[in-house]
Design a protein around this motif. Structure first.
Motif, PDB file in Angstrom:
ATOM      1  N   THR A 158      38.641  40.159  48.548  1.00 14.68           N
ATOM      2  CA  THR A 158      37.390  39.839  47.855  1.00 14.68           C
ATOM      3  C   THR A 158      36.668  38.663  48.494  1.00 14.68           C
ATOM      4  O   THR A 158      35.598  38.276  48.023  1.00 14.68           O
ATOM      5  CB  THR A 158      37.670  39.523  46.372  1.00 14.68           C
ATOM      6  OG1 THR A 158      38.538  38.378  46.291  1.00 14.68           O
ATOM      7  CG2 THR A 158      38.317  40.702  45.670  1.00 14.68           C
ATOM      8  N   GLY A 159      37.250  38.079  49.534  1.00 16.27           N
ATOM      9  CA  GLY A 159      36.621  36.949  50.204  1.00 16.27           C
ATOM     10  C   GLY A 159      35.457  37.381  51.081  1.00 16.27           C
ATOM     11  O   GLY A 159      35.278  38.565  51.377  1.00 16.27           O
ATOM     12  N   PRO A 160      34.661  36.420  51.543  1.00 12.94           N
ATOM     13  CA  PRO A 160      33.427  36.746  52.265  1.00 12.94           C
ATOM     14  C   PRO A 160      33.625  37.175  53.717  1.00 12.94           C
ATOM     15  O   PRO A 160      32.732  37.795  54.297  1.00 12.94           O
ATOM     16  CB  PRO A 160      32.647  35.427  52.201  1.00 12.94           C
ATOM     17  CG  PRO A 160      33.695  34.360  52.109  1.00 12.94           C
ATOM     18  CD  PRO A 160      34.808  34.968  51.299  1.00 12.94           C
ATOM     19  N   MET A 161      34.771  36.868  54.330  1.00  9.09           N
ATOM     20  CA  MET A 161      34.917  37.111  55.767  1.00  9.09           C
ATOM     21  C   MET A 161      35.565  38.447  56.105  1.00  9.09           C
ATOM     22  O   MET A 161      35.341  38.993  57.185  1.00  9.09           O
ATOM     23  CB  MET A 161      35.701  35.961  56.406  1.00  9.09           C
ATOM     24  CG  MET A 161      34.857  34.704  56.534  1.00  9.09           C
ATOM     25  SD  MET A 161      35.836  33.183  56.719  1.00  9.09           S
ATOM     26  CE  MET A 161      36.352  32.879  55.031  1.00  9.09           C
ATOM     27  N   GLU A 205      46.510  37.663  39.503  1.00  4.10           N
ATOM     28  CA  GLU A 205      45.666  38.839  39.750  1.00  4.10           C
ATOM     29  C   GLU A 205      44.832  38.709  41.018  1.00  4.10           C
ATOM     30  O   GLU A 205      44.442  39.720  41.622  1.00  4.10           O
ATOM     31  CB  GLU A 205      44.747  39.062  38.549  1.00  4.10           C
ATOM     32  CG  GLU A 205      45.503  39.379  37.266  1.00  4.10           C
ATOM     33  CD  GLU A 205      44.611  39.382  36.053  1.00  4.10           C
ATOM     34  OE1 GLU A 205      44.533  40.431  35.381  1.00  4.10           O
ATOM     35  OE2 GLU A 205      43.972  38.347  35.780  1.00  4.10           O
ATOM     36  N   GLU A 206      44.522  37.472  41.400  1.00  2.00           N
ATOM     37  CA  GLU A 206      43.785  37.246  42.643  1.00  2.00           C
ATOM     38  C   GLU A 206      44.315  35.973  43.295  1.00  2.00           C
ATOM     39  O   GLU A 206      44.282  34.900  42.694  1.00  2.00           O
ATOM     40  CB  GLU A 206      42.284  37.112  42.382  1.00  2.00           C
ATOM     41  CG  GLU A 206      41.476  36.930  43.668  1.00  2.00           C
ATOM     42  CD  GLU A 206      39.999  36.735  43.407  1.00  2.00           C
ATOM     43  OE1 GLU A 206      39.223  37.676  43.690  1.00  2.00           O
ATOM     44  OE2 GLU A 206      39.618  35.644  42.911  1.00  2.00           O
ATOM     45  N   THR A 231      50.738  44.137  43.790  1.00  2.00           N
ATOM     46  CA  THR A 231      49.927  43.477  44.810  1.00  2.00           C
ATOM     47  C   THR A 231      48.629  43.001  44.185  1.00  2.00           C
ATOM     48  O   THR A 231      47.842  43.813  43.695  1.00  2.00           O
ATOM     49  CB  THR A 231      49.621  44.432  45.974  1.00  2.00           C
ATOM     50  OG1 THR A 231      50.834  44.758  46.654  1.00  2.00           O
ATOM     51  CG2 THR A 231      48.659  43.791  46.975  1.00  2.00           C
ATOM     52  N   PRO A 232      48.381  41.696  44.186  1.00  4.19           N
ATOM     53  CA  PRO A 232      47.115  41.193  43.649  1.00  4.19           C
ATOM     54  C   PRO A 232      45.984  41.409  44.641  1.00  4.19           C
ATOM     55  O   PRO A 232      46.204  41.831  45.782  1.00  4.19           O
ATOM     56  CB  PRO A 232      47.397  39.698  43.453  1.00  4.19           C
ATOM     57  CG  PRO A 232      48.409  39.380  44.515  1.00  4.19           C
ATOM     58  CD  PRO A 232      49.261  40.624  44.667  1.00  4.19           C
ATOM     59  N   ALA A 233      44.764  41.119  44.212  1.00  9.21           N
ATOM     60  CA  ALA A 233      43.661  41.014  45.161  1.00  9.21           C
ATOM     61  C   ALA A 233      43.800  39.690  45.906  1.00  9.21           C
ATOM     62  O   ALA A 233      44.471  38.766  45.438  1.00  9.21           O
ATOM     63  CB  ALA A 233      42.327  41.080  44.426  1.00  9.21           C
ATOM     64  N   TYR A 234      43.176  39.610  47.074  1.00  5.46           N
ATOM     65  CA  TYR A 234      43.225  38.385  47.869  1.00  5.46           C
ATOM     66  C   TYR A 234      41.799  37.919  48.163  1.00  5.46           C
ATOM     67  O   TYR A 234      40.927  38.727  48.485  1.00  5.46           O
ATOM     68  CB  TYR A 234      43.986  38.617  49.177  1.00  5.46           C
ATOM     69  CG  TYR A 234      45.477  38.702  48.966  1.00  5.46           C
ATOM     70  CD1 TYR A 234      46.279  37.572  49.064  1.00  5.46           C
ATOM     71  CD2 TYR A 234      46.089  39.909  48.636  1.00  5.46           C
ATOM     72  CE1 TYR A 234      47.646  37.633  48.848  1.00  5.46           C
ATOM     73  CE2 TYR A 234      47.453  39.987  48.416  1.00  5.46           C
ATOM     74  CZ  TYR A 234      48.222  38.848  48.522  1.00  5.46           C
ATOM     75  OH  TYR A 234      49.585  38.924  48.296  1.00  5.46           O
TER      76      TYR A 234
END
Length: 276
Positions: A158-161, A205-206, A231-234
């Motif tokens: 979910t990160g920008p890169m 969760e993240e 597995t959570p979101a990263y």
């Protein structure tokens, strides 16, 4: 989202930590975890400073705080499970041994992975029954991937890169990650194993953390699949850099939150400094 901020009490929090904590706090319910498995470098005064700096920034978190030094039995249980699957082996090699093996003419150019030089597999044939107290324990990456079969797991970033879904890649894990250490000889565990066990235990969760740890994420997703953990979101965020363009380190006391506080900075000033 349930997120977490997980500093190590081995020095003062700096502007990079402030950015990481604020990112986690603003994305959901932030849990605080003290990653103090490195008992030789962890200090109670640094842990106390963590609580003080975060509270000064206006952050709050559920109590009690999880401390990794109190979770060694859980890490050992996870390590034993992987051993029972035949996926680990003891390793006697020191860093100098690894460098020497990779510098041999027939070895080819060494590959740098998330943990440094990719291990050449010198001890891969050793059985766990041969393990000695001074040995590290490594994951046999090829066996681990073979156990999971062709339908390899993935994760959502979910990160920008690196946004979007990512799937584990067999060739990349074997060639650019290799047989990572799951238990250091002096700790009984490793960062990779401990964070996977703790993220599941805390129902994260993240996972929010710096972009420099993005390459380690496939290791963690692989361990989650092997151990039957979710597995959570990263969310890998940008790093706060020094004037030379390098990631801030704890030895850079000039950018410590406590130093700015002593000079009269306010929490709003720190937020502006890191781009919030």
């Amino acid at each position: 989202m349930r997120t977490r901020f997980a500093p190590s009490p081995t020095g003062p929090l700096h502007l990079g930590h402030a950015f990481a904590a604020l990112t986690a706090f603003e994305r959901g319910e932030m849990l605080l975890r003290i990653e103090d498995i490195d008992t030789a470098r962890s200090r109670p005064e640094w842990e106390a400073q963590i609580y003080d700096d975060l509270a000064w920034l206006g952050l709050d978190w559920p109590r009690p705080v999880l401390r990794q030094s109190e979770r060694l039995a859980a890490y050992r249980a996870a390590l034993d499970r992987l051993g029972a699957m035949g996926l680990t082996y003891p390793c006697r090699c020191r860093r100098a041994d690894i460098r020497a093996a990779l510098s041999a003419p027939q070895a080819g150019a060494p590959v740098i992975g998330p943990d440094g030089l990719v291990y050449p597999g010198t001890c891969r044939g050793r059985a766990l029954t041969e393990a000695r107290p001074e040995d590290a324990i490594r994951l046999d990456m090829a066996r681990a991937l073979d156990r999971l079969g062709p339908a390899l797991p993935g994760f959502t970033e979910t990160g920008p890169m690196h946004p979007g879904p990512h799937r584990l890649d067999v060739r990349a894990l074997i060639e650019t990650v290799g047989d990572v250490v799951l238990a250091r000889r002096d700790l009984g565990t490793s960062y990779h194993l401990a964070v996977v066990v703790d993220d599941a235990f805390q129902r994260i969760e993240e996972v929010t953390r710096g972009e420099d740890l993005f390459e380690a994420t496939p290791i963690h997703v692989l361990l989650q699949a092997l151990l039957g953990l979710p597995t959570p979101a990263y969310h890998h965020h940008r790093l706060i850099l020094d004037d030379a363009g390098k990631r801030l380190a704890k030895r850079d006391d000039a950018r410590a939150i406590a130093a700015y506080r002593a000079e009269g900075a306010t929490p709003a000033d720190i937020r502006r400094m890191v781009g919030f």
